[in-house]
Enzyme design. Structure first.
Site, PDB file in Angstrom:
ATOM      1  N   ASP A 548     -31.986 -24.529 -38.514  1.00 48.95           N
ATOM      2  CA  ASP A 548     -33.341 -24.078 -38.247  1.00 48.95           C
ATOM      3  C   ASP A 548     -33.574 -22.564 -38.159  1.00 48.95           C
ATOM      4  O   ASP A 548     -34.116 -21.953 -39.057  1.00 48.95           O
ATOM      5  CB  ASP A 548     -33.843 -24.734 -36.965  1.00 48.95           C
ATOM      6  CG  ASP A 548     -33.884 -26.245 -37.085  1.00 48.95           C
ATOM      7  OD1 ASP A 548     -33.425 -26.756 -38.118  1.00 48.95           O
ATOM      8  OD2 ASP A 548     -34.364 -26.917 -36.169  1.00 48.95           O
ATOM      9  N   GLU A 779     -26.615 -32.316 -27.093  1.00 47.37           N
ATOM     10  CA  GLU A 779     -26.941 -31.827 -28.433  1.00 47.37           C
ATOM     11  C   GLU A 779     -26.101 -30.607 -28.798  1.00 47.37           C
ATOM     12  O   GLU A 779     -25.591 -30.485 -29.907  1.00 47.37           O
ATOM     13  CB  GLU A 779     -28.431 -31.499 -28.490  1.00 47.37           C
ATOM     14  CG  GLU A 779     -28.918 -31.043 -29.846  1.00 47.37           C
ATOM     15  CD  GLU A 779     -30.400 -30.743 -29.859  1.00 47.37           C
ATOM     16  OE1 GLU A 779     -30.941 -30.504 -30.949  1.00 47.37           O
ATOM     17  OE2 GLU A 779     -31.033 -30.727 -28.768  1.00 47.37           O
TER      18      GLU A 779
END
Length: 815
Positions: A548, A779
């Protein structure tokens, strides 16, 4: 007991953190004329193609033809109606229609290996990972079941059903799951101890898919009976039929202490069905509840009582214990970690595998495809749906918490997440010994989404439950954007499996294709979808790369070339070359793959395009300046003033290497593209081991501490994501490369081995410690706060790669 339940419509802001809206391209022609032409030419059959009676030889040839068909740069659809379109809108119309035109090839999931016993064996499962316990069949319209509970805390009632952070459970997750017929889950909710067990079996007299049972063991860890009574919990097990068929309620009491007949119904695939309940509740408020679902029930069947007995009470207890023992023994045998790992951490590996397999979900619906700006059709003013053949269903790895925040099947995550156990390397590697057929099945569902240009939408948000959790701006998929071709990690391993144990049908491989992201110059590639007009981002995000907000060229344009994408394309072409060799494709196509593979493997060209000789590091190339910052501006809005954080460029950008060391810099190393004797390899080891750059005691950082963008916010509301945190998928690939170079003859063999051992130990210790302390996999991990887990919790996606790290199982990408 209830006939159904409603889905949550909560749309958490956290979902938007790692995603942004791609920029739609400007319309090339007049939208109105194009729409009129579309309506005028609307003819032809776009329904699903059926796999007819084909010989193995014909099927193989079809597969080969499919590869050739897709692999040519852009394939024009010739199925009929738009090729006649005339006028200024024809070019735009062709682009639009290619986006929603399925690849004209037999469907993967129609192959014989996915039918019959395979299909039936996977029919029922815990395929609703977005709820704490949910059961459904792998069919678009299913009988569904699930668990809810209502508790009382501080005088306030609360409901538990959909997994969400705001529930603040102490822990939840599968401690055992074999992916098919057994699972055991632990949930701790403010004093409530809840264990759920799932068992499935195909017995005499049962209908398609067999019968299943759920056991609920509930206890209260309150210190006194009075305290426990004040926190009473009400459990609800519901069942519903998505087809809308009525459900008949059974009796409300058992005869002679036997099971209670709760409900019954009928389904086209499984026939008549019935649900029974048997419970034991103790004086101390502990409860043991067994729920048995019987399919194919006939009113005169003599087997019903026997089937109920097997799925409840003492017989169920014995069967669950046996399944648990089998699971543990099989795990230890397959992954052989007992002599390599602290015994206390073996349970962590089992939990990682179980949460991965228990998180597999089934979703049904249609993808929404964005149209060029200003383009409209009679279907919808802003988007169109894929035809029935595409995007109708997906059997994929479900990230339990990832789904809570953003319940979308994600192709990058399926690749890396799949690296764990489903689609991509890890699922295949784990499952080549555990259950390779599930891996093949999931990949097959993804490949059936290919359109005529070889594009797969980067996210699949299918069905009402998924749509209820995803903000509208993230639903549309943009045909110009795609994720890394990480599926080739899985396919590469499948080739190894084929050569060793011959499990995969040749026709399966014949359907594989590759999506190219061609750059402006031959042999260069760049990620599409970057916003070159942004005034709010410090560095325009590259969502298509999967990394990202990792810093790229500050001012995007088509001169960019991305080193990580070049490496992905090297993997893809090598893989397709291997497929061609395996299929003995003596054709121009095989020669083309060989040529592309050779070009992308050329070490000199790689260095010329991406290497900084002084640092010995690889970088992106593009229009870039380091003199950018975010600054507060006072903006006049009508009669009011507001403050806004905008980007300020203090020095004009110029074409150059983008000097940010991090994961992207290590991609040639990860893919084994550096010769073991090269001085560049020594420089890569220097970067990895430098504690001022990437090395920590918990894993390697995503971005160097020396980077000007290290831990910098990208916008006012967009905190750093891939700008320093430790990510397990990338660490796994780096660890794999170290393992490779530690076994290759060369001057740096010994040093690579030392770094491998240290990095592997650090990763295992930190992941296990976080799991023991919090009860969750995370995560990513905080490089600044002693490796503490952060981001989405219960993230058994790529973090479950710890299973392969423990077992020292790595891809064969380097050979």
């Amino acid at each position: 007991m209830t006939g159904g339940g409603s889905s949550s419509t909560r749309r958490p802001a956290a979902a938007a953190r790692s995603r942004g809206r791609p920029v739609a391209s400007e319309p090339e022609q007049d939208a109105r004329r194009a729409a009129v032409a579309a309506r005028r030419r609307a003819r032809g059959d776009h329904g699903p193609l059926r796999l007819m009676d084909l010989s193995p030889r014909t099927l193989m040839l079809l597969g080969i033809a499919t590869v050739a068909f897709v692999s040519v740069a852009i394939v024009a659809y010739t199925g009929g109606w738009w090729e006649e379109a005339e006028g200024e809108g024809s070019a735009t119309l062709r682009t639009v229609m290619r986006s929603i035109t399925p690849l004209q090839a037999p469907r993967m999931m129609d192959l014989p290996q996915f039918q019959s016993n395979h299909k039936e064996s996977l029919y029922w499962g815990t395929y609703r990972p977005n709820v704490y316990l949910g059961i459904r069949a792998r069919t678009p319209v299913s009988v569904i079941a699930g668990l809810m509970w209502i508790g009382l805390k501080n005088g306030q009632y609360f409901l538990r059903h959909v997994c969400q952070d705001s529930d603040e459970l102490n822990t939840y997750g599968w401690t055992a799951h074999n992916g098919r017929d057994y699972g055991r889950q632990m949930l701790v909710d403010h004093g409530l101890l809840l264990t759920t067990s799932f068992l499935k079996e195909k017995g005499e007299g049962s209908g398609f898919g067999g019968d299943w049972a759920v056991r609920l063991d509930a206890d209260n860890e309150r210190s006194s009976i009075s305290e426990a009574q004040e926190s009473t919990t009400h459990l609800f097990f519901y069942i519903a039929d998505e087809s809308g068929k009525s459900i008949t309620m059974g009796s409300d009491a058992a005869s002679s202490g036997g099971p209670v007949h709760l409900a019954s119904g009928s389904n086209e695939e499984i026939g008549d069905w019935e649900v029974y309940l048997k419970s034991e509740v103790s004086i101390k408020s502990a409860a043991k509840i067994d729920i048995a679902f019987l399919s194919g029930v006939a009113s005169t069947s003599p087997m019903i009582e026997e089937r109920i007995s097997k799925l409840t009470g003492t017989m169920l207890s014995a069967r669950l214990e046996s399944k648990q023992k089998d699971f543990e023994e099989r795990y230890n045998k397959i992954f052989s970690v007992n002599d390599k790992i602290d015994p206390r951490d073996i349970s962590v590996g089992r939990a990682a595998l179980s949460n991965l397999l228990g998180g597999i979900g089934y979703f049904y619906g249609q993808s929404k495809i964005a149209l060029p700006k200003g383009f409209t059709t009679e279907l919808n003013a802003c988007n169109v749906s894929l035809p029935a053949k595409m995007g109708i269903n997906i059997f994929r790895i479900g990230l339990r918490h990832c789904i809570l925040l953003f319940p979308a099947a994600h192709s990058f995550q399926e690749g890396f997440c799949g690296m764990r156990v489903s689609i991509s390397y890890s699922l295949v590697v784990i499952n080549r010994r555990w259950d390779v057929h599930i891996s093949m099945d999931i990949i097959g569902h993804w490949l059936d989404l290919l359109n005529s240009d070889g594009w797969i939408p980067r996210e699949q948000i299918l069905g009402a439950e998924a749509l209820s959790k995803v903000p509208e701006e993230f639903v549309l998929q943009y045909p110009s954007n795609g994720n890394p071709p990480t599926l080739f990690l899985a396919i590469r391993v499948m080739l190894f499996i084929i050569k060793s144990i011959h499990l995969i049908n040749i026709s399966y491989l014949g359907h594989i294709s590759c999506l190219l992201f061609i750059g402006k110059y031959e042999g260069t590639f760049y990620w599409h979808g970057r916003d070159n007009m942004t005034t709010r981002e410090l560095n325009p995000k590259t969502l298509t790369s999967g990394l990202d907000d990792y810093p790229r060229a500050s001012h995007p344009n088509d001169e960019e070339r991305h080193v990580d994408l070049r490496c992905w394309m090297l993997l893809a072409t090598n893989c397709m070359r291997s497929v061609a060799e395996f299929l003995k494709m003596d054709s121009a196509l095989e020669k083309e793959y060989y040529k592309m593979s050779k070009q992308l493997s050329d070490f000199g060209t790689l260095n010329k395009l991406h290497l900084d000789d002084m640092m010995g590091a690889y970088f992106d190339y593009g229009n870039h300046t380091e003199k950018v910052r975010l600054r507060w501006y006072n903006i006049k809005d009508k009669d009011a003033m507001r403050r806004e954080l905008l980007r300020e460029t203090e020095q004009p950008p110029q074409l150059q290497l983008v000097p940010h060391v991090g994961y992207v810099s290590l991609f040639p190393f990860m893919m084994g593209a550096i010769p073991p004797e090269s001085w560049v390899l020594e420089k890569q080891l220097d970067l990895i081991s430098n504690t001022s750059i990437l090395w920590t005691d918990y894993g390697l950082c995503s971005l160097s501490r020396t980077s000007s963008i290290y831990m910098k916010r990208n916008t006012e509301h967009d905190p750093p994501y891939w700008r320093g945190a430790i990510w397990i998928n990338m660490n796994y690939m780096i660890l794999s490369a170290l393992h490779h170079y530690a076994h290759e003859d060369g001057p740096y063999k010994g040093r690579a081995g030392e770094l491998y051992e240290k990095l592997r130990s650090n990763l295992i210790r930190n992941i296990a410690q976080n799991y023991h302390e919090t009860g969750f996999f995370w995560e990513n991990y905080d490089q600044k706060n002693k490796g503490k887990g952060k981001g989405a919790r219960s993230f058994t996606g790529w973090t479950s790669l710890v299973v392969l790290i423990m077992a020292e199982s790595y891809p064969t990408l380097h050979r």
